[in-house]
Design a protein around this motif. Sequence first.
Motif, PDB file in Angstrom:
ATOM      1  N   GLY A 117      45.978  37.569  47.606  1.00  0.00           N
ATOM      2  CA  GLY A 117      45.615  36.773  46.448  1.00  0.00           C
ATOM      3  C   GLY A 117      44.934  37.599  45.366  1.00  0.00           C
ATOM      4  O   GLY A 117      45.202  37.418  44.176  1.00  0.00           O
ATOM      5  N   ILE A 118      44.070  38.512  45.780  1.00  0.00           N
ATOM      6  CA  ILE A 118      43.391  39.383  44.822  1.00  0.00           C
ATOM      7  C   ILE A 118      44.399  40.282  44.112  1.00  0.00           C
ATOM      8  O   ILE A 118      44.324  40.501  42.896  1.00  0.00           O
ATOM      9  N   MET A 119      45.376  40.791  44.862  1.00  0.00           N
ATOM     10  CA  MET A 119      46.386  41.647  44.258  1.00  0.00           C
ATOM     11  C   MET A 119      47.229  40.879  43.250  1.00  0.00           C
ATOM     12  O   MET A 119      47.605  41.418  42.195  1.00  0.00           O
ATOM     13  N   VAL A 120      47.535  39.613  43.547  1.00  0.00           N
ATOM     14  CA  VAL A 120      48.299  38.794  42.599  1.00  0.00           C
ATOM     15  C   VAL A 120      47.513  38.620  41.305  1.00  0.00           C
ATOM     16  O   VAL A 120      48.057  38.761  40.196  1.00  0.00           O
ATOM     17  N   ILE A 121      46.222  38.311  41.422  1.00  0.00           N
ATOM     18  CA  ILE A 121      45.386  38.120  40.235  1.00  0.00           C
ATOM     19  C   ILE A 121      45.305  39.406  39.414  1.00  0.00           C
ATOM     20  O   ILE A 121      45.402  39.386  38.178  1.00  0.00           O
ATOM     21  N   THR A 123      47.490  41.886  39.399  1.00  0.00           N
ATOM     22  CA  THR A 123      48.800  42.201  38.843  1.00  0.00           C
ATOM     23  C   THR A 123      49.108  41.355  37.615  1.00  0.00           C
ATOM     24  O   THR A 123      49.775  41.824  36.678  1.00  0.00           O
ATOM     25  N   ILE A 124      48.640  40.105  37.591  1.00  0.00           N
ATOM     26  CA  ILE A 124      48.893  39.223  36.443  1.00  0.00           C
ATOM     27  C   ILE A 124      48.348  39.838  35.154  1.00  0.00           C
ATOM     28  O   ILE A 124      48.947  39.689  34.076  1.00  0.00           O
ATOM     29  N   THR A 125      47.229  40.554  35.258  1.00  0.00           N
ATOM     30  CA  THR A 125      46.637  41.152  34.058  1.00  0.00           C
ATOM     31  C   THR A 125      47.528  42.222  33.442  1.00  0.00           C
ATOM     32  O   THR A 125      47.316  42.596  32.272  1.00  0.00           O
ATOM     33  N   MET A 126      48.507  42.727  34.199  1.00  0.00           N
ATOM     34  CA  MET A 126      49.423  43.733  33.662  1.00  0.00           C
ATOM     35  C   MET A 126      50.456  43.117  32.730  1.00  0.00           C
ATOM     36  O   MET A 126      51.053  43.821  31.911  1.00  0.00           O
ATOM     37  N   PHE A 127      50.692  41.816  32.844  1.00  0.00           N
ATOM     38  CA  PHE A 127      51.767  41.175  32.097  1.00  0.00           C
ATOM     39  C   PHE A 127      51.278  40.162  31.062  1.00  0.00           C
ATOM     40  O   PHE A 127      52.005  39.828  30.135  1.00  0.00           O
ATOM     41  N   PHE A 128      50.068  39.663  31.217  1.00  0.00           N
ATOM     42  CA  PHE A 128      49.574  38.622  30.318  1.00  0.00           C
ATOM     43  C   PHE A 128      48.206  39.012  29.766  1.00  0.00           C
ATOM     44  O   PHE A 128      47.370  39.570  30.477  1.00  0.00           O
ATOM     45  N   GLY A 129      47.996  38.707  28.497  1.00  0.00           N
ATOM     46  CA  GLY A 129      46.714  38.947  27.848  1.00  0.00           C
ATOM     47  C   GLY A 129      46.412  37.836  26.858  1.00  0.00           C
ATOM     48  O   GLY A 129      47.295  37.059  26.474  1.00  0.00           O
ATOM     49  N   VAL A 152      34.119  52.697  26.071  1.00  0.00           N
ATOM     50  CA  VAL A 152      34.152  53.049  27.490  1.00  0.00           C
ATOM     51  C   VAL A 152      34.480  51.856  28.379  1.00  0.00           C
ATOM     52  O   VAL A 152      35.411  51.907  29.193  1.00  0.00           O
ATOM     53  N   LEU A 153      33.757  50.768  28.235  1.00  0.00           N
ATOM     54  CA  LEU A 153      33.886  49.646  29.164  1.00  0.00           C
ATOM     55  C   LEU A 153      35.192  48.857  29.033  1.00  0.00           C
ATOM     56  O   LEU A 153      35.745  48.441  30.055  1.00  0.00           O
ATOM     57  N   PRO A 154      35.723  48.586  27.827  1.00  0.00           N
ATOM     58  CA  PRO A 154      36.965  47.799  27.759  1.00  0.00           C
ATOM     59  C   PRO A 154      38.153  48.436  28.472  1.00  0.00           C
ATOM     60  O   PRO A 154      39.076  47.742  28.881  1.00  0.00           O
ATOM     61  N   THR A 155      38.144  49.746  28.635  1.00  0.00           N
ATOM     62  CA  THR A 155      39.247  50.446  29.315  1.00  0.00           C
ATOM     63  C   THR A 155      38.770  51.098  30.609  1.00  0.00           C
ATOM     64  O   THR A 155      39.310  52.114  31.036  1.00  0.00           O
ATOM     65  N   ALA A 156      37.766  50.500  31.248  1.00  0.00           N
ATOM     66  CA  ALA A 156      37.181  51.109  32.442  1.00  0.00           C
ATOM     67  C   ALA A 156      38.142  51.147  33.618  1.00  0.00           C
ATOM     68  O   ALA A 156      38.007  51.986  34.507  1.00  0.00           O
ATOM     69  N   LEU A 157      39.114  50.240  33.655  1.00  0.00           N
ATOM     70  CA  LEU A 157      40.049  50.185  34.784  1.00  0.00           C
ATOM     71  C   LEU A 157      41.465  49.981  34.283  1.00  0.00           C
ATOM     72  O   LEU A 157      41.728  49.090  33.475  1.00  0.00           O
ATOM     73  N   ASN A 158      42.357  50.824  34.759  1.00  0.00           N
ATOM     74  CA  ASN A 158      43.789  50.658  34.512  1.00  0.00           C
ATOM     75  C   ASN A 158      44.434  50.155  35.791  1.00  0.00           C
ATOM     76  O   ASN A 158      44.380  50.814  36.828  1.00  0.00           O
ATOM     77  N   THR A 159      45.031  48.966  35.719  1.00  0.00           N
ATOM     78  CA  THR A 159      45.570  48.321  36.923  1.00  0.00           C
ATOM     79  C   THR A 159      46.640  49.171  37.585  1.00  0.00           C
ATOM     80  O   THR A 159      46.672  49.305  38.815  1.00  0.00           O
ATOM     81  N   TRP A 160      47.506  49.744  36.795  1.00  0.00           N
ATOM     82  CA  TRP A 160      48.604  50.538  37.361  1.00  0.00           C
ATOM     83  C   TRP A 160      48.071  51.761  38.105  1.00  0.00           C
ATOM     84  O   TRP A 160      48.542  52.086  39.191  1.00  0.00           O
ATOM     85  N   ASN A 161      47.084  52.432  37.532  1.00  0.00           N
ATOM     86  CA  ASN A 161      46.500  53.590  38.206  1.00  0.00           C
ATOM     87  C   ASN A 161      45.835  53.193  39.519  1.00  0.00           C
ATOM     88  O   ASN A 161      45.904  53.927  40.511  1.00  0.00           O
TER      89      ASN A 161
END
Length: 306
Positions: A117-121, A123-129, A152-161
């Motif tokens: 479930g966490i992975m689905v949530i 992953t959704i951020t990769m396609f919708f904003g 710094v903070l708005p780009t702290a995490l890249n989902t794909w990476n």
Amino acid sequence: MKNKKNRIGRWSPSNVIFNIFNYGILTLLTIICFYPLLHVLLASVSNPTDLIAHRGLLLKPLGFTLSGYQLVFKDNSLLVGFRNTFVYVGLGTLLNMVITIMGAYALSRRDLMLKNGIMVIITITMFFGGGLIPWFLVMKQIGLYNNVWAMVLPTALNTWNMIILRTGFQSFPYELEEASVIDGASQAQILMKVILPLSKPVLAVIFLYYLVGNWNSWFNAMVLLKERSRYPLQLLLKEILVMNDSSVSTVGSAGGVSINSVQGATAYRELVKYCVTVIVTLPILCVYPFLQKYFVKGVFVGSIKG
């Protein structure tokens, strides 16, 4: 006899034709990729008047002058941009790696509750904003406006990476973790002393992705930074390359170069563009040779499992 047949097969007409075609294509691609870099480098040390009059390929400097670099390095705004960029890249990449490693390690654990479930949530951020305007309003509401943390903070995490790194962590045998647990290791010790030392290739790739992304970042600065003294180098480069009303006379006076005509201003504007491009590109190009040996292996490790 077998080795002799292998040598004969290696020099068969079909293999020779394939090798010639293959090396020809690779050589052509190398030239196509390398020439723009060579053109910018040669133009940056050329005489500005001869440069704007030149047409066609540039295979050698048109004269030789370092006046463009003198203008760039004596312009205080570009030096401030360098300082800001190093701060943003240093803080940003450090935070990127820490959060990505922590998230990837947690999601690679077999016993994590609600893992799918966490992975689905995530992953959704990769396609919708939510869109640019809502994003800007949220950033301003929470205080990420016109300060260092806005870069710094708005780009702290890249989902794909994080997904790539999680896949790399999952590729290790589960017996390694079991043996560590039997020896009394905690999860933090397993991560620091077992997983990370074995993940150097994929970590190097993720580090390179973040480093290049932070170095090339300019859009967030354009939206979230108000004061010019906080601008990173890339945003200043954008202004120089894109905005036609940039004042080269100001740069010229800062560098001690007298520009007395419109043609001279245009010539120096072009020269400054090339010089700034070289200065901005050179540091990140110097990083690649040190991480290249990890690149292919790291991408492969991070992609062999789903």
